[in-house]
Design a protein around this motif. Structure first.
Motif, PDB file in Angstrom:
ATOM      1  N   SER A 472      53.461 -54.970 -22.934  1.00  0.00           N
ATOM      2  CA  SER A 472      53.080 -54.330 -21.670  1.00  0.00           C
ATOM      3  C   SER A 472      51.767 -53.516 -22.284  1.00  0.00           C
ATOM      4  O   SER A 472      51.819 -53.223 -23.336  1.00  0.00           O
ATOM      5  N   ARG A 473      50.839 -53.467 -21.328  1.00  0.00           N
ATOM      6  CA  ARG A 473      49.564 -52.698 -21.311  1.00  0.00           C
ATOM      7  C   ARG A 473      50.021 -51.141 -20.919  1.00  0.00           C
ATOM      8  O   ARG A 473      50.259 -51.142 -19.454  1.00  0.00           O
ATOM      9  N   PRO A 474      49.972 -50.052 -21.462  1.00  0.00           N
ATOM     10  CA  PRO A 474      50.417 -49.178 -20.997  1.00  0.00           C
ATOM     11  C   PRO A 474      49.123 -48.190 -20.501  1.00  0.00           C
ATOM     12  O   PRO A 474      48.053 -48.456 -20.755  1.00  0.00           O
ATOM     13  N   ILE A 475      49.565 -47.446 -19.263  1.00  0.00           N
ATOM     14  CA  ILE A 475      48.670 -46.662 -18.787  1.00  0.00           C
ATOM     15  C   ILE A 475      49.063 -45.142 -19.025  1.00  0.00           C
ATOM     16  O   ILE A 475      50.483 -44.853 -18.859  1.00  0.00           O
ATOM     17  N   VAL A 476      48.289 -44.209 -19.255  1.00  0.00           N
ATOM     18  CA  VAL A 476      48.849 -42.941 -19.579  1.00  0.00           C
ATOM     19  C   VAL A 476      48.052 -42.105 -18.382  1.00  0.00           C
ATOM     20  O   VAL A 476      46.867 -42.120 -18.098  1.00  0.00           O
ATOM     21  N   PHE A 477      48.886 -41.250 -17.828  1.00  0.00           N
ATOM     22  CA  PHE A 477      48.366 -40.252 -16.770  1.00  0.00           C
ATOM     23  C   PHE A 477      48.357 -38.852 -17.487  1.00  0.00           C
ATOM     24  O   PHE A 477      49.397 -38.425 -18.144  1.00  0.00           O
ATOM     25  N   ALA A 478      47.682 -38.007 -17.294  1.00  0.00           N
ATOM     26  CA  ALA A 478      47.737 -36.527 -17.829  1.00  0.00           C
ATOM     27  C   ALA A 478      47.049 -35.805 -16.578  1.00  0.00           C
ATOM     28  O   ALA A 478      46.381 -35.924 -15.803  1.00  0.00           O
ATOM     29  N   TRP A 479      47.798 -34.409 -16.402  1.00  0.00           N
ATOM     30  CA  TRP A 479      47.611 -33.531 -15.355  1.00  0.00           C
ATOM     31  C   TRP A 479      48.000 -32.289 -15.503  1.00  0.00           C
ATOM     32  O   TRP A 479      48.674 -31.894 -16.497  1.00  0.00           O
ATOM     33  N   ASP A 480      47.350 -31.250 -14.904  1.00  0.00           N
ATOM     34  CA  ASP A 480      47.113 -29.811 -14.883  1.00  0.00           C
ATOM     35  C   ASP A 480      48.517 -29.499 -14.017  1.00  0.00           C
ATOM     36  O   ASP A 480      48.276 -29.463 -12.806  1.00  0.00           O
ATOM     37  N   PRO A 481      49.728 -29.157 -14.548  1.00  0.00           N
ATOM     38  CA  PRO A 481      50.684 -28.834 -13.678  1.00  0.00           C
ATOM     39  C   PRO A 481      50.322 -27.442 -12.867  1.00  0.00           C
ATOM     40  O   PRO A 481      51.365 -27.239 -11.895  1.00  0.00           O
ATOM     41  N   LYS A 482      49.593 -26.816 -13.113  1.00  0.00           N
ATOM     42  CA  LYS A 482      49.000 -25.592 -12.224  1.00  0.00           C
ATOM     43  C   LYS A 482      48.429 -26.095 -11.197  1.00  0.00           C
ATOM     44  O   LYS A 482      48.219 -25.191 -10.037  1.00  0.00           O
ATOM     45  N   LYS A 483      47.786 -27.167 -11.093  1.00  0.00           N
ATOM     46  CA  LYS A 483      47.102 -27.664  -9.799  1.00  0.00           C
ATOM     47  C   LYS A 483      48.050 -28.757  -9.166  1.00  0.00           C
ATOM     48  O   LYS A 483      47.988 -28.649  -7.841  1.00  0.00           O
ATOM     49  N   VAL A 484      48.674 -29.617  -9.873  1.00  0.00           N
ATOM     50  CA  VAL A 484      49.518 -30.810  -9.166  1.00  0.00           C
ATOM     51  C   VAL A 484      50.773 -31.020  -9.974  1.00  0.00           C
ATOM     52  O   VAL A 484      50.578 -30.698 -11.221  1.00  0.00           O
ATOM     53  N   ASP A 485      51.774 -31.703  -9.470  1.00  0.00           N
ATOM     54  CA  ASP A 485      52.670 -32.177  -9.955  1.00  0.00           C
ATOM     55  C   ASP A 485      53.524 -33.179  -9.447  1.00  0.00           C
ATOM     56  O   ASP A 485      53.173 -33.540  -8.379  1.00  0.00           O
ATOM     57  N   ASN A 486      54.520 -33.743  -9.917  1.00  0.00           N
ATOM     58  CA  ASN A 486      55.346 -34.991  -9.509  1.00  0.00           C
ATOM     59  C   ASN A 486      54.426 -36.298  -9.493  1.00  0.00           C
ATOM     60  O   ASN A 486      54.349 -37.050  -8.338  1.00  0.00           O
ATOM     61  N   ILE A 487      53.667 -36.232 -10.496  1.00  0.00           N
ATOM     62  CA  ILE A 487      52.955 -37.495 -10.762  1.00  0.00           C
ATOM     63  C   ILE A 487      53.856 -38.868 -11.175  1.00  0.00           C
ATOM     64  O   ILE A 487      54.063 -38.877 -12.209  1.00  0.00           O
ATOM     65  N   VAL A 488      54.140 -39.691 -10.144  1.00  0.00           N
ATOM     66  CA  VAL A 488      55.090 -40.926 -10.379  1.00  0.00           C
ATOM     67  C   VAL A 488      54.261 -41.982 -10.057  1.00  0.00           C
ATOM     68  O   VAL A 488      53.844 -42.263  -8.844  1.00  0.00           O
ATOM     69  N   PRO A 489      54.204 -42.823 -11.116  1.00  0.00           N
ATOM     70  CA  PRO A 489      53.653 -44.344 -11.040  1.00  0.00           C
ATOM     71  C   PRO A 489      54.882 -45.179 -10.361  1.00  0.00           C
ATOM     72  O   PRO A 489      55.827 -44.937 -10.405  1.00  0.00           O
ATOM     73  N   THR A 490      54.258 -46.359 -10.016  1.00  0.00           N
ATOM     74  CA  THR A 490      55.150 -47.390  -9.931  1.00  0.00           C
ATOM     75  C   THR A 490      55.054 -48.400 -11.002  1.00  0.00           C
ATOM     76  O   THR A 490      53.849 -49.010 -11.265  1.00  0.00           O
ATOM     77  N   ARG A 491      55.977 -48.942 -11.753  1.00  0.00           N
ATOM     78  CA  ARG A 491      55.929 -49.824 -12.839  1.00  0.00           C
ATOM     79  C   ARG A 491      55.064 -51.040 -12.450  1.00  0.00           C
ATOM     80  O   ARG A 491      55.185 -51.835 -11.438  1.00  0.00           O
ATOM     81  N   SER A 492      54.231 -51.493 -13.340  1.00  0.00           N
ATOM     82  CA  SER A 492      53.453 -52.736 -13.084  1.00  0.00           C
ATOM     83  C   SER A 492      52.223 -52.630 -12.202  1.00  0.00           C
ATOM     84  O   SER A 492      51.691 -53.546 -11.713  1.00  0.00           O
TER      85      SER A 492
END
Length: 506
Positions: A472-492
């Motif tokens: 797999s080629r991975p994708i990384v998400f990074a986020w500021d939980p003070k601004k947003v949350d519940n960052i959920v990707p869909t596999r593939s």
């Protein structure tokens, strides 16, 4: 803090003939602290939007905010869920859909069975990689505004999963008729385009659609997708509060973790070795098997993706038509690779291999791994646009990439990559044994017997080494939980998260 998205148990019932889906309703999002439809999510990605034609570029990063499908994929990337269709039932002869009521497109056009028919006929009649979706469909029949039937002329085990992907997005039939959808998109999604504030090649601005059908959804009032081509610039923008979420390479994950941001990685694309020239350079199965016996996917993951990624035995996950649990990846065995090349009369095989600049470490590892078996690889480096316009059109005998079409089953994969006139078979190499199995599978009415044929195809593809080296080629998400949350990707699904489920926290 970090986590990886792992495979969950896959629900396969809706993929099999004679099964149906029922609307349990979308999971209500937890209210954002600022209230319903308030706040902004600013997302940074490393590429731009070309246009809004859902066929031109399979880029859900942008279009998934505006358009919706009849059915959609759950986070596991396989399980089907209701969206614009509340129920469906599939038999060997037809697929029946019950459509959601009270839905309108962003231009005010009603969503109904006639709108679905117009979209499916667009899929059928457009010269794109998605046209094969409609291959099994003999006719699209409107029963009434909320009921539609697809009459089938052959088995269609992956029709629904295909419609859950980019090719199944529903556009306003008015924009299809007027041919305005490339610049003036009108979907049924939670956001609509704000053309006045959108800046070409810099940012796409979307406003919450006040007529959105799901009144229980709590979504951001504004969604901005910014193009940030450099990972260091992206992490700096996250640090300074200019962005709330970023999609970056695995090399940035440790830095984001150290700064206290939330991160996750997930398998976004499945890479594998693609043997294009099966007429000359790779005509002999023993040569292909030698390449497969030379590859070390774990080393590729470690060298290119900081150890983030998964290796696989085959092209498809459990729960997908054609997955065969008996098929295992080719183990690395240099002595065997040399023996195979000698038996094939090609102990000093050489070929040119394309790669785009970002993947140069992986290319060097591949050259080194194959070199141990006596295979000489010349690397031709190029830009991303150059690579994707040339790697699979007949210029190169092989490449290491995705299939360029994330098909959800082995028959579709065969039709794209191995059928003599398949779009992904630039040398038009024949595979008669696969052809016979494909015809046998299409003719089989019993779903259990048909699945056995699909598994035979997967095993034949493996045994003949038509492909190998899956990871797999991975994708990384990074986020500021003070601004947003519940960052959920869909596999593939690369470089996109489930926008409707994200929460604005501040």
């Amino acid at each position: 803090m970090s986590r990886s998205l792992t495979v969950v148990t896959l629900a396969t019932a809706v993929l099999l003939t004679g099964c149906s889906g029922a609307d349990t309703g979308p999971a209500p999002a937890a209210p954002a602290s600022a209230g319903a439809n308030s706040g902004t999510i600013r997302f940074g990605v490393g590429f731009t939007l070309d246009d809004w034609d859902t066929f031109n570029k399979p880029n859900n990063t942008f279009i998934s905010a505006v358009f919706e499908q009849l059915v959609e994929l759950a986070p596991d990337g396989v399980t089907l869920q209701p969206r614009l269709a509340t129920e469906w039932k599939q038999t060997p002869e037809q697929v029946e859909f019950t459509l959601r009521e009270g839905v309108t497109f962003h231009d005010g056009t009603p969503f109904d069975a006639e709108a679905v028919k117009a979209n499916l006929e667009r899929v059928r009649d457009s010269p794109s990689q998605y046209a094969p979706i409609m291959g099994p469909v003999a006719a699209v029949e409107v029963v009434d505004p909320t009921h539609l039937v697809l009459k089938l002329k052959r088995a269609a085990p992956t029709l629904l999963p295909e419609l859950a992907r980019s090719g199944g997005y529903m556009l306003s039939p008015k924009t299809i008729k007027d041919k305005t959808f490339q610049k003036q998109p009108a979907g049924t999604g939670a956001w609509k385009l704000n053309p006045g504030e959108t800046v070409q090649d810099a940012k796409v601005v979307l406003d919450a659609y006040p007529g959105y059908w799901d009144k229980s959804a709590t979504v951001a009032k504004r969604l901005e997708i910014h193009t940030v081509s450099d990972d260091n610039a992206a992490i700096n923008a996250l640090s300074t509060g200019q962005l709330d979420v970023i999609s970056v390479s695995p090399a940035i994950k440790a830095q984001a973790d150290a700064q206290g941001f939330k991160t996750l990685w997930y398998p976004a694309l499945r890479y594998h070795f693609l043997f294009f020239d099966r007429k000359d350079v790779f005509a002999d199965a023993r040569v292909r098997q030698a390449v497969c016996s030379s590859l070390d996917t774990k080393a590729l993951i470690d060298g290119q993706f900081e150890g983030l990624g998964e290796s696989y035995d085959q092209r498809f996950d459990q729960g997908t038509p054609g997955h065969d649990p008996a098929v295992k990846a080719w183990p690395r065995d240099i002595a065997k690779a040399k023996s195979l090349l000698a038996a094939a009369g090609k102990p000093s095989l050489s070929f040119t291999f394309p790669i785009y600049n970002e993947l140069e470490p992986m290319a060097e590892l591949i050259r080194s791994q194959l070199g141990e078996a006596g295979i000489t690889v010349k690397i031709e480096k190029m830009s991303v646009p150059q690579f994707f316009s040339t790697f699979d059109v007949g210029k190169f005998p092989a490449a290491y990439n995705t299939s360029n079409s994330e098909t959800p089953g082995v028959y579709d994969y065969y039709a794209y990559r191995f059928a003599k006139k398949g779009v992904g078979n630039p040398f038009q190499a024949a595979a008669p044994e696969l052809d016979e199995l494909a015809e046998k599978g299409l003719a089989e009415k019993d779903p259990v017997a048909q699945e056995k044929v699909w598994q035979q195809m997967t095993k034949l593809i493996h045994d003949q080494a038509y492909d190998c080296g899956f990871f797999s080629r991975p994708i990384v998400f990074a986020w500021d939980p003070k601004k947003v949350d519940n960052i959920v990707p869909t596999r593939s699904e690369p470089s996109v998260f489930r926008y409707r489920e994200a929460k604005v926290t501040g």
